[in-house]
Design an enzyme around this catalytic site. Structure first.
Site, short mmCIF file in Angstrom:
data_model
loop_
_atom_site.label_atom_id
_atom_site.label_comp_id
_atom_site.label_asym_id
_atom_site.label_seq_id
_atom_site.Cartn_x
_atom_site.Cartn_y
_atom_site.Cartn_z
N ASP A 147 -2.99 -18.45 -0.20
CA ASP A 147 -4.13 -19.01 -1.06
C ASP A 147 -4.76 -20.20 -0.14
OD1 ASP A 147 -1.58 -20.49 -1.15
OD2 ASP A 147 -1.78 -20.85 -3.25
N ASP A 183 -6.53 -7.24 4.04
CA ASP A 183 -7.62 -6.73 3.51
C ASP A 183 -8.32 -7.58 2.66
OD1 ASP A 183 -9.39 -4.62 2.29
OD2 ASP A 183 -8.25 -4.85 0.54
N TYR A 219 0.73 -1.18 -0.03
CA TYR A 219 -0.06 -0.01 0.08
C TYR A 219 0.91 1.40 -0.09
CZ TYR A 219 -4.35 -2.16 0.96
OH TYR A 219 -5.75 -2.97 0.87
N LYS A 259 3.09 -15.53 1.78
CA LYS A 259 3.35 -16.37 0.45
C LYS A 259 4.70 -16.31 0.03
CE LYS A 259 1.65 -17.64 -3.64
NZ LYS A 259 0.54 -18.79 -3.58
N ASP A 280 -12.46 -9.59 4.30
CA ASP A 280 -13.71 -9.44 3.51
C ASP A 280 -14.16 -10.82 3.37
OD1 ASP A 280 -13.70 -6.52 3.19
OD2 ASP A 280 -14.38 -6.75 1.24
#
Ligand code: NAD
Ligand code: IPM
Ligand code: MN
Length: 359
Positions: A225, A249, A146, A192, A253
């Protein structure tokens, strides 16, 4: 009587609607617990871009910096073709959101995901899967992709950079281990590292903090993942999840689906002098002005504000309990019920178990 100054950033579309519901409830609770919240509503978001030429005007930044806590609605315009999305990056509403987080130095975003007993039926997942979910997603909030430089859009190239410094990973790891200590004693770090060097670094630093300071806490690691799949299929296995800005983020959700709607998850952003409290959802232009917004995420964020910034945990619990009751008795449309924002807020107010005042 104790007084607190709250900087309120209602924002755009449903932002002011969920903020109004929340301040109504906060005021009743404050009165019963003998404190007062002085709100200063400040320009923020797309409406501030229109009126002040910037989504985070200087006066807003300054007032937030002097407050006891910041309560945010949500900001932003419809996705796609809209004037607010056509301005230079620094004037984008989303840069205003990032800007206030950075300004306050709130590097740790706590996003609790809980399915309360008796509310499993609100989940689109099978009751047995949703039941008992109680995890804390701890999202790094002021670093990562970000904020990484360089970042640019050119005619034939787009570029963003994901960087983490050691101190940034160490401090968020500490928040996660400390949180786990008060919860189930287990941290899952999501990265990751099989592909990204920055994630390998993240994992190495988390392991280092664990070995030197938190050996008594259980630590495991998941690739992002697989974490997404595990959260959707077996959410109960998680206690405290710690992850980078972008992964947090997206995963939060996803996790909002478990209790039943994006509208129900709150958040507390901490780590600076002043805390910032906001639901995890956006400004939902598609339902704005129709009495459809679920204010639960902001109500619970208000309760987190009372707990984390104002030392009013009894008052916070009264709000948490009343919201739980209202979700049971009169859920909003996004949860399959028929209450609008106003009806739901009334149900919450009726369910508040306020202490008797002495005089
Ligand atoms: P969104 O979260 O606004 O909406 C996604 C979907 O969830 C929509 O169908 C919406 O109707 C529904 N929804 C969201 N909140 C709800 C609520 N409280 N009650 C009932 N339904 C709800 O996501 P989006 O459409 O991707 O983004 C819209 C704008 O919001 C964008 O400009 C985005 O950048 C911004 N945004 C802001 C914040 C914030 O202010 N913190 C957070 C996320 C997105
Ligand atoms: C959130 C939002 C923001 C984020 C955007 C709107 C800047 O999606 O708070 O989850 O990505 O942090
Ligand atoms: Mn988000």
């Amino acid at each position: 009587m104790k007084q607190y100054n709250i900087a309120v950033l209602p924002g755009d579309f449903i932002g002011p609607e969920v903020i109004d519901a929340t301040t109504q409830v906060l005021d009743l609770v404050a009165d019963a617990f003998d404190f007062k919240l002085n709100y200063e509503r400040l320009p923020f978001g797309g409406n501030a871009l229109d009126s002040h030429g910037h989504p985070l005007p200087e006066e807003t930044k300054e007032a937030c910096g002097k407050s006891d806590a910041v309560l945010m609605g949500s900001a932003g315009g419809p996705v796609g073709d809209h004037p607010w999305n056509k301005v230079a990056r620094e004037f984008r509403v989303e840069s205003g959101i990032l800007g206030i987080r950075k300004h306050l130095g709130v590097f740790a975003n706590l996003r609790p995901v809980k399915v309360f007993a008796g509310l499993e039926h609100l989940s689109p997942l099978k009751d047995a899967v949703a039941q008992g979910t109680d995890m804390m997603i701890i999202r790094e909030l002021t670093g990562g992709i970000y904020f990484g430089k360089p970042s640019l859009v050119e005619e034939n190239k787009g570029l963003s950079t994901m960087v983490y410094e050691r101190y940034e990973v160490e401090r968020i790891a500490r928040v996660a281990f400390e949180s786990a200590k008060l919860r189930g004693g287990k941290v899952t770090s999501v990265d990751k590292a099989n592909v990204l060097d920055v994630s390998q670094f993240w994992q190495d630093v988390v392991i280092g903090v664990h070995e030197s300071e938190f050996k008594d806490i259980e630590l495991d690691h998941l690739y992002v993942d697989n974490a997404a799949m595990q959260i959707a299929s077996n959410p109960k296995q998680f206690d405290t999840v710690v992850t980078s800005n972008i992964f947090g983020d997206i995963l939060s959700d996803l996790a909002a689906v478990i209790p039943g709607s994006l509208g129900v998850l709150p958040s507390a952003s901490i780590g600076g002098k002043i805390g910032l409290y906001e639901a995890i959802h956006g400004s939902a232009p598609d339902i704005a002005g129709q009495n459809k917004a679920n204010p639960t995420g902001t109500l619970l964020s208000g309760a987190m504000m009372l707990r984390h910034s104002l030392d009013q945990s009894e008052a916070a619990k009264v709000i948490d309990d009343a919201v739980q009751t209202a979700l049971k008795e009169n859920p909003t449309g996004d949860l399959g019920g028929s209450a609008g924002t106003a009806e739901f807020t009334k149900t919450v107010i009726a369910a508040l178990k306020l202490p008797e005042k002495a005089s």
